[in-house]
Design a protein around this motif. Sequence first.
Motif, PDB file in Angstrom:
ATOM      1  N   VAL A   1       0.866  -1.179   0.000  1.00 18.58           N
ATOM      2  CA  VAL A   1       0.000   0.000   0.000  1.00 18.58           C
ATOM      3  C   VAL A   1       0.903   1.230   0.000  1.00 18.58           C
ATOM      4  CG1 VAL A   1      -1.764   1.292   1.268  1.00 18.58           C
ATOM      5  CG2 VAL A   1      -1.823  -1.208   1.263  1.00 18.58           C
ATOM      6  N   GLY A   2       0.835   2.032  -1.071  1.00 21.95           N
ATOM      7  CA  GLY A   2       1.728   3.186  -1.159  1.00 21.95           C
ATOM      8  C   GLY A   2       1.147   4.257  -2.044  1.00 21.95           C
ATOM      9  N   GLY A   3       1.952   5.290  -2.268  1.00 29.28           N
ATOM     10  CA  GLY A   3       1.540   6.350  -3.179  1.00 29.28           C
ATOM     11  C   GLY A   3       1.105   7.623  -2.483  1.00 29.28           C
ATOM     12  N   ILE A   4       1.199   7.667  -1.128  1.00 25.49           N
ATOM     13  CA  ILE A   4       0.744   8.882  -0.442  1.00 25.49           C
ATOM     14  C   ILE A   4       1.732  10.029  -0.652  1.00 25.49           C
ATOM     15  CG2 ILE A   4       1.802   8.499   1.858  1.00 25.49           C
ATOM     16  CD1 ILE A   4      -1.049   9.321   2.974  1.00 25.49           C
TER      17      ILE A   4
ATOM     18  N   PRO B   1      -1.357  -8.144  -5.010  1.00 23.11           N
ATOM     19  CA  PRO B   1      -2.168  -6.931  -4.841  1.00 23.11           C
ATOM     20  C   PRO B   1      -1.376  -5.701  -4.405  1.00 23.11           C
ATOM     21  CG  PRO B   1      -2.677  -8.536  -3.138  1.00 23.11           C
ATOM     22  CD  PRO B   1      -1.742  -9.216  -4.080  1.00 23.11           C
ATOM     23  N   VAL B   2      -1.787  -4.580  -4.969  1.00 19.94           N
ATOM     24  CA  VAL B   2      -1.150  -3.285  -4.739  1.00 19.94           C
ATOM     25  C   VAL B   2      -2.258  -2.263  -4.591  1.00 19.94           C
ATOM     26  CG1 VAL B   2       0.227  -1.481  -5.836  1.00 19.94           C
ATOM     27  CG2 VAL B   2       0.856  -3.881  -6.171  1.00 19.94           C
ATOM     28  N   SER B   3      -2.063  -1.295  -3.695  1.00 18.11           N
ATOM     29  CA  SER B   3      -3.036  -0.211  -3.606  1.00 18.11           C
ATOM     30  C   SER B   3      -2.331   1.116  -3.740  1.00 18.11           C
ATOM     31  CB  SER B   3      -3.781  -0.278  -2.271  1.00 18.11           C
ATOM     32  OG  SER B   3      -4.718   0.783  -2.204  1.00 18.11           O
TER      33      SER B   3
ATOM     34  N   LEU C   1       4.373   4.755  -8.746  1.00 19.79           N
ATOM     35  CA  LEU C   1       4.016   3.500  -8.069  1.00 19.79           C
ATOM     36  C   LEU C   1       3.685   2.419  -9.093  1.00 19.79           C
ATOM     37  CD1 LEU C   1       3.038   2.438  -5.035  1.00 19.79           C
ATOM     38  CD2 LEU C   1       0.863   2.462  -6.206  1.00 19.79           C
ATOM     39  N   LEU C   2       2.890   2.782 -10.102  1.00 22.75           N
ATOM     40  CA  LEU C   2       2.477   1.788 -11.102  1.00 22.75           C
ATOM     41  C   LEU C   2       3.674   1.270 -11.889  1.00 22.75           C
ATOM     42  CD1 LEU C   2      -0.787   3.409 -12.503  1.00 22.75           C
ATOM     43  CD2 LEU C   2      -0.583   1.618 -10.791  1.00 22.75           C
TER      44      LEU C   2
ATOM     45  N   ARG D   1      -2.918  11.374  -2.371  1.00 22.20           N
ATOM     46  CA  ARG D   1      -2.026  12.129  -1.477  1.00 22.20           C
ATOM     47  C   ARG D   1      -2.789  12.762  -0.329  1.00 22.20           C
ATOM     48  NH1 ARG D   1       2.716  14.607  -5.269  1.00 22.20           N
ATOM     49  NH2 ARG D   1       2.184  13.329  -7.052  1.00 22.20           N
ATOM     50  N   SER D   2      -4.108  12.836  -0.460  1.00 16.15           N
ATOM     51  CA  SER D   2      -4.902  13.410   0.636  1.00 16.15           C
ATOM     52  C   SER D   2      -5.553  12.303   1.478  1.00 16.15           C
ATOM     53  CB  SER D   2      -5.986  14.316   0.054  1.00 16.15           C
ATOM     54  OG  SER D   2      -6.805  13.568  -0.835  1.00 16.15           O
TER      55      SER D   2
END
Lengths: 329, 78
Positions: free
Chosen positions: A117-120, A301-303, A127-128, A307-308
Motif C-alpha cells: 500500500v503506497g503512493g501517499i 495486490p497493490v493499492s 508507483l504503477l 495524497r490526501s
Amino acid sequence: MDILSFFEERAKKEPRTIVFPEGSNSVIAEAALRLQRGKVARPLLLGEAASVKATIASLGGTELDTIDPRSDRRLEEYVADYAREHALPEQVARRIVTEPLGFAAMMVKRGEAAGMVGGINCPTRDLLMVCELIIGLKPGLSVASSFYLMDIPGYRGGEDGLLIFADPAIQPEPGAVELADIAIATAASAAALLGWQPRVAMLSFSTKGSADHPAAEKVAQAVELAKQRAPELLIDGEMQLDAALVESVARQKIHSESAVAGRANILVFPNLDAANIGSKLVQQLAGARSYGPILQGFAAPVSDLSRSATPLDVFNSAVLVAVQSTADD
Amino acid sequence: MSHIADVVIETVAAVAKKDAKEIGVDTRLAEDLMVKSVNRIELAALLEDRLEVPIGNFDILKPKTVGAVIAMIEAKKK
C-alpha cells in the motif's frame, strides 16, 4: 454489515503481511497501528529507521515492525536477484531496489509481503511503473487497471444494489486488447473479492451496431477477444448503459439472447474519460458510496493512495489488499 | 557525436535489446524501439550510473526520441 466491515472480518481470519513503503508518513503509521492493534494485518513500515520510529513514537506506538531498506540484511540479495533477472549491473539494480518503492515491490515479488500500500508521497505513475517492473502483471494480461465498487442508495439492480465500474483510474485510452484485459481482470476481481457471478456489460454509445463508428467497433472487438480468451465469461456488448441495466430497454434494443443485458453487475467503460466521469456522476448525483479505485492486474495486490488519504482510507486500502491476497490464493 | 550521445545510444540499445547501430537521434523510444514506460526506470538508472547525472522517473518519461534524451542530459550537465 457494510462492505468494509465484511472485508475487515475476512482479513482478520488470515492476517497478511502488508508492506508500506512510506513508513515515516504519520497517516500511514496511524493506519498501521490500527491494523496491528485490531489484528487485521501485519504491517511493515519501510523508511529511514530513525524517522519511522519517531513517527510511530509520536503516535504513542512502539509495536510496529520497521525496515530500513538501506541497511536491511535482504538488500544485497534483492540487488543480486534484480540484477540477474533484468540483466543489469548490480550498481544499477541497487539504485532501483534501495528506493522504498522498489524494496517494497521486491518484498511482494518474493512473497515476503502479501501486498503493498503506497503512493501517499509519490505520483500514481511512479508507483504503477515500479510495480509493473518488479511485481509484474498476472499471466495473460497486458495492462494493469482499476475499478470502483459503487454502493448506490435505493438501487436494486446490479448485485444487490452494488455495481462495479472499470477502469476509472489507470488506462486513458485502451484499445480492444486492453479493454478485453480490463473486462477479464474485473470479472476475476468481482468473483474473488465478492463471490459474484460476473455479468460484464461493455459500454458504448451504440448497442449492437446501432451506430457505425470506430469507437463502437473497438468495444465490439473487445467483447469478441474477451470471449475467445475466457469462453466461460458472461460478457456482452457493445451496448448502451440503459441496455446494460434496464431489462425493458434491453428487450427493446437487444434481440439476441443475452445473460448480461438488463442485469449487468460490471460496467466496463470504453475509456478513462467515460469511466471517471460516469463514476463521479453517480457519486455526486445519486449519492453513491464508492470504494476504490481498487487496482487489479498485478501479480500480487497493490493499492495506490491519494495524497490526501486519511488514516481510515489507508486502513481500508490495506484491508482490501489483504483480502485480494487471500482471494488470489 | 558527443560522448553523451554515444552513451545514451548504447544505453537505449541495451534497454531496448537492439543493436546500437540501428539507433539514431531521431529514433522514437516508444514507437520504434517499443521501450515501455516501465522500462524507462531502468533506462534512467543506467544513464545515472554511466553519466553521473540525476534523472528522475518524471524526467525520463518526457523525451519521445533518443535525441531528446541526449538534449535533456546535456541540459542537466550544464
